[in-house]
Write a protein that holds these residues in place. Structure first.
Motif, PDB file in Angstrom:
ATOM      1  N   PHE A 148       0.813  -1.219   0.000  1.00  0.00           N
ATOM      2  CA  PHE A 148       0.000   0.000   0.000  1.00  0.00           C
ATOM      3  C   PHE A 148       0.847   1.270   0.000  1.00  0.00           C
TER       4      PHE A 148
ATOM      5  N   ASN B 289      -4.991   3.752   0.906  1.00  0.00           N
ATOM      6  CA  ASN B 289      -3.806   3.095   1.478  1.00  0.00           C
ATOM      7  C   ASN B 289      -3.992   2.808   2.964  1.00  0.00           C
TER       8      ASN B 289
ATOM      9  N   GLY C 120      -6.248  -0.146   3.319  1.00  0.00           N
ATOM     10  CA  GLY C 120      -5.512  -1.387   3.076  1.00  0.00           C
ATOM     11  C   GLY C 120      -4.758  -1.846   4.308  1.00  0.00           C
TER      12      GLY C 120
ATOM     13  N   ALA D 176     -10.022  -0.043  -0.242  1.00  0.00           N
ATOM     14  CA  ALA D 176      -8.644  -0.279  -0.674  1.00  0.00           C
ATOM     15  C   ALA D 176      -8.562  -0.898  -2.059  1.00  0.00           C
TER      16      ALA D 176
END
Length: 544
Positions: free
Chosen positions: A55, A372, A375, A408
């Motif tokens: 990520f 990100n 994630g 994500a």
């Protein structure tokens, strides 16, 4: 400047500890005026590295100790002075800025120190009438100290020879004691001035602002003799002239007691108590002078502000916590041994992952979660709940992971397979790395023990690691902890091989899990959670 708050997880951090620290710092930065910085209290695992790389999130900086440091002190920014300045100027500077010690520097490098005591000692102990030559005193210092003006000769250069003489006698007697290069203090008597110059004096100092004839000035220039005119009388000049000596002659330059900005205050207290200096210079990591501190400075130290995530056990926290100010604790484990001086925001929920709580806090504060960060939080939930297989997993965890996966842009099952595969690559890891990659310490009834856990995608690799660990435990010296337990968890099979080490560890494990050990391990079918299935049983036995 914004106040800085460090967000840090436990020692030997797992993916939840790292990802939750990063995400919570992100959330707090969006809803608060302070600056929140994620940190890590140990080395990160291959699994966590995979998540951060996946990520594109930077690895948090390591912090091994949050104790107060010299850089947390409001140090006094006393400017450094050059070693060539006079004692008188140094004394005046000390009075002007109200300090007892001056640092002597050269291009920000500390050369030495001079204190009020050093100057007082110098004034009391100077009986050498050749002190100006011995110390190579600059003529500029003499002019400044005597409030003088240069009538003849060059103001640059230093006194390199000769003694200090007061011309109180008549010229006949003067001729017998004036030598080459002497500094002669005298009045307005023409014949005395002439005699001193004829005897090759290096400098004559004419007191009371007395006029100096053109003839004397001309002769002085021819003989290379400087003439200084001063408004002070002979007594005052005689008293002041030694104060023109450069401070490098008296400064302390060897065995200096200095501190660095990264030194911890708990370490310097002992040094300050033994060495009775009033002030101590501080240097940065590159050796440059930064300022001065004293014992009084320790009374007003700025504690580091800390938020703890994914733990509330004292033994699992970063070192130096007793010297820090804990602002918040966000966790999903049992209540541990941590104590705080003042009330803090404490959020503890019975869910499978700290990341789930932080996901909820984003929603409560109506803050958008970036892909990100989503994630990271999703990966933390997957690993902590063993992709929803752990008995610690709740419906909140599952729902949070599904929402986060959508943000994500990932699919949970294939991502989880990649994630666990990255975490179960043990071929290149040392025994220490395997034991401590996700390891927590506990203290119960005077017994210290630690529990580590590693997860595997297949039984073959698990058995290989098990063999390595058993061989290590058989030959290893006693660890710092009384007992150690290592969970080797097969995610697919939903079982654990529990290894043990230390006096009484086998008996404790067998009684806690009600399973007989075979070949150095307990095979625990259906046991995958350290928090909910192993720790409560171990603690129940140890508390008996």
């Amino acid at each position: 400047m914004k106040a800085k708050v460090l967000v840090v997880g436990h020692k030997n951090p797992d993916t939840d500890s790292i990802c939750s620290a990063i995400a919570y710092a992100d959330l707090k930065n969006k809803i608060s005026d302070e600056e929140y910085i994620p940190k890590r209290a140990g080395e990160i695992s291959g699994e966590t590295k995979f998540v951060l790389n996946r990520f594109q999130v930077e690895e948090p900086e390591f912090i091994g100790d949050v104790g107060t440091q010299v850089k947390d002190i409001d140090m006094r920014k006393t400017e450094g002075v050059q070693s060539c300045i006079s004692l008188k100027k140094a004394w005046t500077l000390m009075k002007d800025v109200n300090v007892a010690t001056l640092p002597i520097t050269n291009q920000d490098r500390l050369e030495g120190l001079i204190s009020v005591k050093d100057i007082a000692t110098a004034n009391m102990d100077i009986y050498d009438n050749r002190i100006l030559a011995s110390s190579l005193t600059n003529y500029r210092n003499i002019l400044e100290t005597l409030d003088g003006s240069l009538v003849a000769g060059n103001g640059d250069g230093v006194v390199s020879k000769g003694k200090i003489v007061i011309a109180a006698a008549n010229p006949d007697i003067m001729e017998s004691y004036i030598e080459d290069g002497d500094l002669v203090i005298l009045g307005n008597r023409y014949e005395s001035q002439l005699c001193a110059i004829e005897m090759n004096a290096g400098c004559i100092i004419v007191c009371m602002g007395a006029p100096i004839s053109i003839t004397i000035q001309k002769l002085a220039k021819e003989k290379g003799c400087r003439i200084i005119s001063t408004p002070h009388d002979t007594y005052t000049v005689a008293r002041l002239i030694n104060q023109s000596t450069p401070i490098h002659y008296f400064m302390r330059s060897e065995n200096l007691v200095t501190f660095e900005t990264d030194d911890y205050t708990r370490d310097i207290k002992g040094v300050m108590a033994k060495v009775r200096h009033r002030d101590f210079p501080v240097l940065d990591v590159y050796g440059k002078y930064c300022g001065m501190i004293s014992r009084r400075s320790l009374l007003d130290v700025k504690q580091k502000k800390i938020i703890l995530v994914d733990h509330n056990e004292r033994s699992q926290s970063v070192d130096g916590l007793e010297d820090a100010e804990i602002m918040e604790i966000i966790d999903h484990h049992r209540l541990g041994s941590l104590e705080t001086i003042s009330p803090v925001f404490f959020r503890n929920q019975p869910v499978g992952c700290t990341a789930t709580i932080i996901f909820q806090m984003y929603g409560e504060n109506k803050v958008k979660i970036e892909p990100n960060i989503a994630g990271l939080l999703c990966a933390a939930i997957i690993t902590d709940t063993l992709m929803f297989r752990s008995p610690t997993c709740t419906e909140e965890d599952r729902k949070a992971a599904e929402v986060l996966a959508q943000i994500a842009g990932i699919e949970i099952k294939p991502f989880a397979e990649e994630l666990f595969q990255a975490g179960s690559n043990f071929k290149d890891k040392s025994i220490e790395e395997i034991i401590y990659q996700d390891f927590k310490q506990f203290f119960i009834n005077g017994v210290s023990f630690g529990v580590g856990q590693s997860t595997f995608m297949n039984a073959i690799e698990l058995q290989e690691v098990k063999s390595r660990l058993l061989a290590h435990f058989q030959s290893a010296e006693k660890h710092k902890l009384d007992m150690m337990f290592i969970m080797l968890t097969n995610i697919i099979d939903e079982s654990t091989e529990l290894l043990y080490h230390g006096n009484g560890a086998q008996e404790i494990a067998e009684n806690a899990m009600e399973v007989e050990a075979k070949n150095g391990a307990l095979h625990l079918k259906g046991v995958v959670s350290r928090k909910k299935q192993l720790l409560p049983s171990l603690m129940a036995i140890l508390q008996q």
